[in-house]
Design a protein around this motif. Structure first.
Motif, short mmCIF file in Angstrom:
data_model
loop_
_atom_site.label_atom_id
_atom_site.label_comp_id
_atom_site.label_asym_id
_atom_site.label_seq_id
_atom_site.Cartn_x
_atom_site.Cartn_y
_atom_site.Cartn_z
N ILE A 165 112.34 19.64 62.81
CA ILE A 165 111.40 20.20 63.79
C ILE A 165 111.42 21.71 63.62
CG2 ILE A 165 110.86 20.47 66.24
CD1 ILE A 165 112.47 17.87 66.72
N TYR A 185 113.76 12.33 67.16
CA TYR A 185 113.11 12.55 65.87
C TYR A 185 114.15 12.41 64.76
CZ TYR A 185 108.76 13.84 68.07
OH TYR A 185 107.59 13.79 68.79
N THR A 240 109.65 8.73 73.06
CA THR A 240 110.63 9.25 72.08
C THR A 240 112.02 8.68 72.37
OG1 THR A 240 111.01 11.24 73.45
CG2 THR A 240 109.36 11.39 71.67
N LEU A 296 106.47 19.54 61.86
CA LEU A 296 107.45 18.49 61.60
C LEU A 296 107.46 18.17 60.11
CD1 LEU A 296 106.57 16.00 64.50
CD2 LEU A 296 108.43 17.68 64.49
N HIS A 302 109.61 15.36 57.18
CA HIS A 302 110.58 14.30 56.96
C HIS A 302 111.77 14.84 56.18
CE1 HIS A 302 108.20 11.02 58.59
NE2 HIS A 302 107.15 11.49 57.96
N GLN A 311 114.05 13.74 60.92
CA GLN A 311 112.95 14.69 60.77
C GLN A 311 113.42 16.10 61.14
OE1 GLN A 311 108.88 13.51 61.95
NE2 GLN A 311 109.85 11.76 62.94
#
Length: 441
Positions: free
Chosen positions: A83, A78, A74, A191, A193, A81
């Motif tokens: 979470i 993220y 990672t 998760l 987008h 995105q």
């Protein structure tokens, strides 16, 4: 003397200024600010003193987890995105705040949208109607957490039930890895987008995940709870073989007893288990270390948790089983005593567990069993902890005391089944969670 009315624009300005003052005062009372991980600047009840006042209430930990490592692969976090972490409360309250951690990050973590809501039900990313709250940090809707630091949100008014699922959602538009996470959640999170932090409908949360990311604590404002019990342990406390999404870790069963049994102390339960954790050694030489030893993480994961009044320790088996294997039982108990001393310095009572059987577990050797027995002998002597919960006696097979009772064995001969986790919680004498730390051991 009659004064002429203020012009409308001036009146609005005065009202706005008064409203701003109320916000500032409220924030000054409740706000937690970021600091190095494990050293939050938030004021919490002093250990050893009553954690709540019937008239005013106090912040008490309802849920927490230990950040255990940098999530592999990672480097960009993220970015872009949302979470949505799903967590389960132990006690309820009329307000809530959260802690977010960038402990394992190597660059600042910029969060532009963070929210908190009640889940519409178990096993869903949908939020309950009317429960969505956007979180702020220092009265600002965005926050940047430096690498190695954590931050506590401003509080929000929200009726948080006990034994309920919460949704805590973070969104970062920019790369910010590695991700601080807890890999053995035994709870499905989600998760999506794009910025979906305040979506009530969870339809866009199409990716399921077994990790908790960034989130490390949820505190509630309670007039009823008297404090929290922090349980520090290894994979057994982490609940790695419990049935996912059912909240059947042994700490969940303990929390249920505290909520329902007459005379039980009104405590939240904070699970500070990390799979593979040891008393003496961490798992890596990195800074910060992945899976740090209990000695290294005790301040961060126990002593600074909100409202902690008593500590339960379930540790030592990995010191025996994991390389380099510890063959001197006195070194393990000496490490446990150091933890107890640090807890006592904060006025915290400590209940310690004997080490459960692992006969038949892969790689097990007779010398390891002799070390386990010697550690348990010292624990039972009363010279290590304030009180003892004898998990060895509660879960061993009477016909083969070096092994778990088959009903309590998950199948790997080390970790309990759901029934075993319940038996662990049932073995705790709730009276031992009350009172003060011993003057001397």
């Amino acid at each position: 003397m009659n004064r002429p009315p203020l012009p409308r624009g001036t009146a609005y300005a005065v009202l706005a200024a008064l409203a701003a003052l109320v916000i500032v005062v409220s924030t000054a009372i409740f706000l937690g600010v970021g600091g190095p991980e494990g050293r939050s600047a938030t004021k919490v009840p002093e250990p050893g003193r009553p954690a709540t006042s019937a008239a005013s209430g106090a912040w008490i930990g309802s849920w927490s987890t230990s950040p255990s490592a940098a999530e592999p692969n990672t480097p960009n976090g993220y970015a872009g995105q949302s979470i949505r972490n799903v967590v389960h409360t132990t006690i309820g309250g009329t307000g809530a705040r959260i802690q977010l951690s960038n402990l394992y990050g190597t660059q600042p973590l910029a969060l532009t949208h963070v929210s908190l809501a009640l889940a519409a039900g178990p096993g869903t990313a949908d939020a309950a109607s009317g429960s969505m709250r956007r979180l702020t940090f220092g009265a600002r809707p965005t926050v940047t957490i430096p690498a190695g630091h954590s931050v506590i949100s401003d509080p929000v008014r929200l009726v948080v039930p006990q034994a309920a699922d919460l949704l805590v959602t973070t969104y970062s538009p920019t790369p910010s890895g590695p991700v601080t996470h807890h890999p053995h959640a035994r709870q499905t999170s989600y998760l999506a987008h794009g910025d979906r932090a305040e979506d009530l409908d969870g339809a866009r949360y199409r990716t399921k995940t077994k990790y908790w990311r960034y989130l490390t604590a949820v505190d509630v404002w309670s007039k009823d709870a008297k404090g929290a019990v922090a349980v520090i342990g290894d994979s057994i406390t982490d609940g790695v073989t419990s049935t996912p999404n059912t909240n059947r870790r042994w700490t969940d069963f303990l929390a249920a007893r505290l909520r329902t049994e007459p005379g039980a102390p009104a405590y939240g339960v904070l699970n500070q288990g990390i799979s593979g954790n040891r008393v003496l050694l961490g798992s890596s030489a990195t800074v910060p270390a992945n899976n740090p030893s209990a000695l290294d993480r005790f301040e961060r994961d126990v002593l600074t948790r909100t409202g902690v009044r008593v500590v339960v320790m379930e540790l030592g088996v990995n010191d025996i089983l994991r390389l380099p294997q510890q063959t001197d039982p006195s070194r393990i108990t000496a490490g446990l005593r150091k933890l107890v001393e640090r807890a006592h310095a904060r006025g915290l009572r400590v209940v310690g567990a004997t080490l459960m059987p692992f006969g038949g577990h892969r790689g097990g050797k007779p010398v390891q069993e002799s070390v386990r027995q010697a550690v348990n002998e010292q624990i039972r002597s009363g010279q290590v902890f304030d009180d003892v919960v004898d998990l060895d006696a509660a879960l061993r097979d009477p016909a083969d005391p070096e092994r778990l009772l088959p009903l309590y064995d998950s199948g790997d001969h080390l970790h309990p089944s759901d029934a075993g986790y319940r038996a662990m919680a049932d073995a705790v004498d709730l009276e031992t969670l009350k009172g003060q730390a011993s003057a001397a051991l």
